[in-house]
Design a protein around this motif. Structure first.
Motif, PDB file in Angstrom:
ATOM      1  N   THR A  33      45.827  39.648  46.534  1.00 36.09           N
ATOM      2  CA  THR A  33      45.835  38.176  46.110  1.00 36.09           C
ATOM      3  C   THR A  33      44.746  38.210  44.777  1.00 36.09           C
ATOM      4  N   ALA A  34      44.735  36.815  44.345  1.00 35.05           N
ATOM      5  CA  ALA A  34      43.880  36.805  43.040  1.00 35.05           C
ATOM      6  C   ALA A  34      42.445  37.154  43.353  1.00 35.05           C
ATOM      7  N   TYR A  35      41.928  36.887  44.521  1.00 40.09           N
ATOM      8  CA  TYR A  35      40.571  37.231  44.781  1.00 40.09           C
ATOM      9  C   TYR A  35      40.620  38.826  44.801  1.00 40.09           C
ATOM     10  N   THR A  36      41.255  39.574  45.089  1.00 37.66           N
ATOM     11  CA  THR A  36      41.368  40.799  45.074  1.00 37.66           C
ATOM     12  C   THR A  36      40.984  41.468  43.761  1.00 37.66           C
ATOM     13  N   HIS A  37      41.608  40.707  42.618  1.00 41.69           N
ATOM     14  CA  HIS A  37      41.409  41.401  41.182  1.00 41.69           C
ATOM     15  C   HIS A  37      40.173  40.662  40.454  1.00 41.69           C
ATOM     16  N   MET A  38      39.513  39.882  41.167  1.00 43.67           N
ATOM     17  CA  MET A  38      38.303  39.378  40.734  1.00 43.67           C
ATOM     18  C   MET A  38      37.067  40.014  40.856  1.00 43.67           C
ATOM     19  N   GLN A  39      36.521  40.981  40.202  1.00 44.21           N
ATOM     20  CA  GLN A  39      35.582  41.873  40.314  1.00 44.21           C
ATOM     21  C   GLN A  39      34.240  41.215  40.602  1.00 44.21           C
ATOM     22  N   ASP A  40      33.866  40.111  39.771  1.00 44.91           N
ATOM     23  CA  ASP A  40      32.645  39.733  39.890  1.00 44.91           C
ATOM     24  C   ASP A  40      32.285  38.786  41.185  1.00 44.91           C
ATOM     25  N   PHE A  41      33.597  38.424  42.089  1.00 47.70           N
ATOM     26  CA  PHE A  41      33.481  38.125  43.095  1.00 47.70           C
ATOM     27  C   PHE A  41      33.448  38.970  44.447  1.00 47.70           C
ATOM     28  N   LYS A  42      33.384  40.025  44.198  1.00 53.76           N
ATOM     29  CA  LYS A  42      33.645  41.205  45.398  1.00 53.76           C
ATOM     30  C   LYS A  42      32.390  41.843  45.308  1.00 53.76           C
TER      31      LYS A  42
END
Length: 179
Positions: A33-42
């Motif tokens: 998902t889009a969240y999977t690719h957000m490095q600053d969120f993980k």
């Protein structure tokens, strides 16, 4: 009936397959998902980079704390708590009530586990919003038991929500720590 159950499940199944196909097309895999690719969120070491064990301290922040507390921004939900506090008068449990508690409990559990639970710029616990209609089911019995108090909290809730909507409050929250 059981014969109609597959037809009831067909809609969500088709929607889920379409979503998985869209994710595969847009992000390279059906479970990406889009969240999977957000490095600053993980965060490393968390399930899917975002979920950890429930943090029970968040119950305070999600209920009565001024930053995101549901009862702080919408006190009418106190009626649900008051109605639930009454002992059961019958030995049977209504399946509708069990389902409503389970749905709201799911969203509450998600908030207790999600690393970005304070995120967003709104008033109240934004990630509990999909579960609120299920919690609202319990407001009616509370309204019937406490009519004077109900009028007070309904007026207060309406005033708070109207003030928040007219003032365009933007309350940014920290992503990875308590409010």
């Amino acid at each position: 009936s059981r014969a109609r159950a597959p037809w009831l499940l067909a809609g969500p199944l088709v929607a889920g397959l379409v979503l998985l196909a869209c994710n595969a097309w847009a992000f390279g895999g059906p479970f990406q998902t889009a969240y999977t690719h957000m490095q600053d969120f993980k965060n490393e070491g968390l399930l899917l980079g975002m979920l950890h064990w429930p943090d029970l301290r968040r119950l305070y922040w999600l209920s009565i704390h001024p930053f995101r507390g549901l009862l702080y921004c919408c006190p009418v939900f106190l009626l649900a708590a008051l109605a639930a506090a009454k002992p059961f008068q019958t030995r049977t449990v209504c399946l509708d009530s069990v389902f409503a508690v389970a749905v709201f409990g799911y969203f509450l559990l998600f908030n207790l586990c999600f690393n970005g639970w304070t995120g967003g710029w709104g008033v109240g616990p934004r990630l509990l919003i999909p579960g609120l209609p299920f919690l609202y089911i319990f407001v009616r019995p509370g309204w019937a038991r406490f009519p004077a108090f109900s009028g007070l909290v309904a007026s207060l809730s309406s005033t708070i929500i109207l003030a928040a909507a007219t003032a365009i409050l933007i309350l940014p929250g920290p992503t990875f720590r308590p409010p």
